[in-house]
Write a protein that holds these residues in place. Structure first.
Motif, PDB file in Angstrom:
ATOM      1  N   ALA A  79      17.928 -20.059 -14.399  1.00 36.01           N
ATOM      2  CA  ALA A  79      17.311 -18.648 -14.422  1.00 36.01           C
ATOM      3  C   ALA A  79      17.988 -17.967 -15.150  1.00 36.01           C
ATOM      4  N   ALA A  80      17.951 -17.982 -16.316  1.00 35.18           N
ATOM      5  CA  ALA A  80      17.475 -17.236 -17.497  1.00 35.18           C
ATOM      6  C   ALA A  80      16.079 -17.870 -17.800  1.00 35.18           C
ATOM      7  N   LYS A  81      16.051 -19.140 -18.132  1.00 37.33           N
ATOM      8  CA  LYS A  81      14.359 -19.497 -18.934  1.00 37.33           C
ATOM      9  C   LYS A  81      13.278 -18.380 -17.618  1.00 37.33           C
ATOM     10  N   LEU A  82      13.928 -19.248 -16.753  1.00 37.12           N
ATOM     11  CA  LEU A  82      12.967 -18.151 -15.625  1.00 37.12           C
ATOM     12  C   LEU A  82      12.799 -16.780 -15.855  1.00 37.12           C
ATOM     13  N   VAL A  83      13.634 -15.906 -15.858  1.00 37.46           N
ATOM     14  CA  VAL A  83      13.121 -14.695 -16.198  1.00 37.46           C
ATOM     15  C   VAL A  83      12.673 -14.330 -17.491  1.00 37.46           C
ATOM     16  N   GLY A  84      12.974 -15.270 -18.414  1.00 37.69           N
ATOM     17  CA  GLY A  84      12.703 -14.341 -19.662  1.00 37.69           C
ATOM     18  C   GLY A  84      11.268 -14.707 -19.775  1.00 37.69           C
ATOM     19  N   GLU A  85      11.558 -15.861 -19.166  1.00 42.10           N
ATOM     20  CA  GLU A  85       9.689 -16.597 -19.627  1.00 42.10           C
ATOM     21  C   GLU A  85       8.839 -15.467 -18.740  1.00 42.10           C
ATOM     22  N   ILE A  86       8.455 -15.314 -17.587  1.00 34.49           N
ATOM     23  CA  ILE A  86       7.919 -15.055 -16.794  1.00 34.49           C
ATOM     24  C   ILE A  86       8.202 -13.707 -17.214  1.00 34.49           C
ATOM     25  N   ALA A  87       8.776 -12.888 -17.474  1.00 40.24           N
ATOM     26  CA  ALA A  87       8.909 -11.741 -18.548  1.00 40.24           C
ATOM     27  C   ALA A  87       8.338 -10.563 -17.209  1.00 40.24           C
ATOM     28  N   GLY A  88       8.340 -10.408 -16.000  1.00 35.33           N
ATOM     29  CA  GLY A  88       8.538  -9.324 -14.931  1.00 35.33           C
ATOM     30  C   GLY A  88       7.341 -10.180 -14.007  1.00 35.33           C
ATOM     31  N   LYS A 124      -1.117 -17.718  -9.704  1.00 34.82           N
ATOM     32  CA  LYS A 124      -0.844 -17.538 -11.160  1.00 34.82           C
ATOM     33  C   LYS A 124      -0.406 -18.129 -11.717  1.00 34.82           C
ATOM     34  N   LEU A 125       0.736 -17.334 -11.031  1.00 26.57           N
ATOM     35  CA  LEU A 125       2.291 -17.974 -12.104  1.00 26.57           C
ATOM     36  C   LEU A 125       2.311 -18.599 -12.847  1.00 26.57           C
ATOM     37  N   ALA A 126       1.612 -20.109 -11.121  1.00 25.08           N
ATOM     38  CA  ALA A 126       2.039 -21.757 -11.515  1.00 25.08           C
ATOM     39  C   ALA A 126       1.330 -22.494 -12.628  1.00 25.08           C
ATOM     40  N   ARG A 127      -0.036 -21.529 -12.837  1.00 23.52           N
ATOM     41  CA  ARG A 127      -0.973 -21.393 -13.539  1.00 23.52           C
ATOM     42  C   ARG A 127      -0.231 -21.424 -14.607  1.00 23.52           C
ATOM     43  N   MET A 128      -0.261 -20.193 -14.396  1.00 26.06           N
ATOM     44  CA  MET A 128       0.906 -20.666 -16.492  1.00 26.06           C
ATOM     45  C   MET A 128       1.519 -20.904 -17.045  1.00 26.06           C
ATOM     46  N   ALA A 129       2.905 -21.072 -15.533  1.00 24.28           N
ATOM     47  CA  ALA A 129       3.646 -22.424 -16.232  1.00 24.28           C
ATOM     48  C   ALA A 129       3.214 -23.573 -16.306  1.00 24.28           C
ATOM     49  N   ASN A 182       2.804 -22.805 -20.064  1.00 21.38           N
ATOM     50  CA  ASN A 182       3.868 -21.924 -20.749  1.00 21.38           C
ATOM     51  C   ASN A 182       4.574 -23.427 -20.342  1.00 21.38           C
ATOM     52  N   ARG A 183       4.989 -24.350 -22.078  1.00 18.91           N
ATOM     53  CA  ARG A 183       5.710 -24.926 -21.570  1.00 18.91           C
ATOM     54  C   ARG A 183       7.497 -24.831 -21.343  1.00 18.91           C
ATOM     55  N   GLN A 184       7.810 -24.027 -22.225  1.00 18.35           N
ATOM     56  CA  GLN A 184       9.217 -23.693 -21.346  1.00 18.35           C
ATOM     57  C   GLN A 184       9.483 -23.408 -20.323  1.00 18.35           C
ATOM     58  N   LEU A 185       8.544 -22.482 -19.826  1.00 20.04           N
ATOM     59  CA  LEU A 185       8.459 -22.395 -18.498  1.00 20.04           C
ATOM     60  C   LEU A 185       8.385 -23.452 -17.471  1.00 20.04           C
ATOM     61  N   ASN A 186       7.379 -24.277 -17.849  1.00 19.85           N
ATOM     62  CA  ASN A 186       7.584 -25.228 -17.474  1.00 19.85           C
ATOM     63  C   ASN A 186       8.484 -26.800 -17.185  1.00 19.85           C
ATOM     64  N   LYS A 224       7.316 -28.834  -8.357  1.00 14.77           N
ATOM     65  CA  LYS A 224       7.632 -27.854  -9.314  1.00 14.77           C
ATOM     66  C   LYS A 224       6.803 -26.710  -8.148  1.00 14.77           C
ATOM     67  N   ARG A 225       5.511 -27.392  -8.156  1.00 11.98           N
ATOM     68  CA  ARG A 225       4.452 -25.749  -7.319  1.00 11.98           C
ATOM     69  C   ARG A 225       5.543 -25.142  -6.040  1.00 11.98           C
ATOM     70  N   HIS A 226       6.042 -26.103  -5.633  1.00 15.01           N
ATOM     71  CA  HIS A 226       6.797 -25.666  -4.782  1.00 15.01           C
ATOM     72  C   HIS A 226       7.467 -24.473  -5.151  1.00 15.01           C
ATOM     73  N   LEU A 227       8.163 -24.937  -6.049  1.00 11.78           N
ATOM     74  CA  LEU A 227       9.503 -23.873  -7.030  1.00 11.78           C
ATOM     75  C   LEU A 227       8.928 -22.251  -7.617  1.00 11.78           C
ATOM     76  N   ALA A 228       7.436 -22.634  -8.374  1.00  8.05           N
ATOM     77  CA  ALA A 228       6.410 -21.725  -8.960  1.00  8.05           C
ATOM     78  C   ALA A 228       6.481 -20.861  -8.422  1.00  8.05           C
ATOM     79  N   ARG A 229       6.135 -20.791  -6.337  1.00  6.82           N
ATOM     80  CA  ARG A 229       6.289 -20.316  -5.142  1.00  6.82           C
ATOM     81  C   ARG A 229       7.456 -19.742  -5.070  1.00  6.82           C
TER      82      ARG A 229
END
Length: 301
Positions: A185-194, A203-208, A230-234, A273-278
């Motif tokens: 969860a921390a990795k998601l919050v930190g890499e999404i950054a808002g 657009k988030l899924a494409r960035m990830a 973003n491979r960290q987010l992936n 993973k695509r569903h979880l990005a949503r």
């Protein structure tokens, strides 16, 4: 509107100064500039050439399709703590490998299980064995490595507790999801950054890098894996998917259904993973979520 190449270790202070004065800033991924450089009349590399390539890439992609830059507050703190913990864990892993070679040469570590050299019971047990040996150079080095491993283990666990407290305050809705622990969860919050930087979950899924890329030709309709983003987010989404597939019955059923449709296990995980990005985008946009429960959402997908 300002378009800035997304290299925040260099451009972070410029972004902050612009946003504070009320300017709008979008981030342009460096790979998007390659085509603009190749197509430019002027060859070479300089600040003016790079600036022109950024502007052309932003106009070509469309300003509204690019992620907006925001002031990074607590998300930056989380990312810094996570990065520091990962550095400590990487250094500890290197020391554990070196220690194992020394223990193997001393014939003292054949019964030490894989991954056990960060557990106090095994650290103490190995320390007692080394203390009984003649204190030659190899034994002294092994004891020093063991002490360093113990220190780094305590540091990593202290950071994990600190990160867990921060993420429970910032994104408790993510922690309620099956398979999403504090570090993920921390990795998601930190890499999404808002999440407001992204106009949609697509657009988030494409960035990830979890949105499939069309690779159709003629009557053959297919998609291929996106190796960019973003491979960290992936990686965080992958950990969430794998863990949820192990601990959550609804997710196991979803993966089994996708595999029954003819997908491989990895292809089924990519769909998840695509569903979880949503899911992450919606949850982070709703501090008090009223979204569809995960099991129901998976059943409808």
């Amino acid at each position: 509107m300002w378009a800035i190449e997304d290299c925040r270790h260099v451009s972070g202070r410029l972004e902050e100064a612009l946003i504070v004065t009320g300017e709008r800033v979008v981030r342009v991924a460096p790979k998007l500039m390659a085509g603009a450089r190749r197509g430019g009349r002027e060859r070479g590399k300089s600040d003016p050439i790079d600036a022109l390539a950024v502007a052309r890439a932003a106009l070509r992609e469309g300003i509204e399709t690019l992620p907006m830059a925001e002031l990074e507050g607590q998300s930056l703190e989380l990312r810094l703590l996570l990065d520091h913990r990962e550095d400590i864990v990487a250094q500890r892993s290197d020391e554990q490998r070196r220690l194992r070679w020394h223990l193997h040469a001393l014939q003292l570590g054949d019964d030490v299980p894989v991954g056990a050299l960060d557990r106090k019971v095994w650290i103490d047990r190995v320390a007692r064995r080394l203390a009984r040996q003649p204190q030659d150079a190899r034994v002294r080095i092994a004891r020093e490595l063991l002490r360093s491993i113990a220190v780094k283990t305590r540091q990593a666990r202290q950071l994990e507790r600190e990160i867990a407290v921060l993420v429970a305050d910032q994104a408790p809705q993510l922690l309620d999801q099956p398979g999403c622990g504090p570090l993920t969860a921390a990795k998601l919050v930190g890499e999404i950054a808002g999440p407001g930087r992204f106009a949609s979950d697509a657009k988030l899924a494409r960035m990830a890098g979890v949105a499939p890329i069309p690779a159709s030709s003629g009557r053959r309709d297919r998609h291929r894996l996106d190796r960019g983003g973003n491979r960290q987010l992936n990686c965080a989404l992958h950990r969430w998917a794998v863990t949820a597939g192990r601990v959550d019955p609804a997710t196991r059923d979803y993966l089994a259904r996708k595999q029954a449709e003819g997908k491989t296990r990895m292809e089924a995980l990519r769909s998840l993973k695509r569903h979880l990005a949503r899911r992450a985008w919606r949850l982070l946009n709703q501090p008090t979520p009223t979204a569809t429960p995960l099991d129901t959402a998976l059943a409808l997908t």
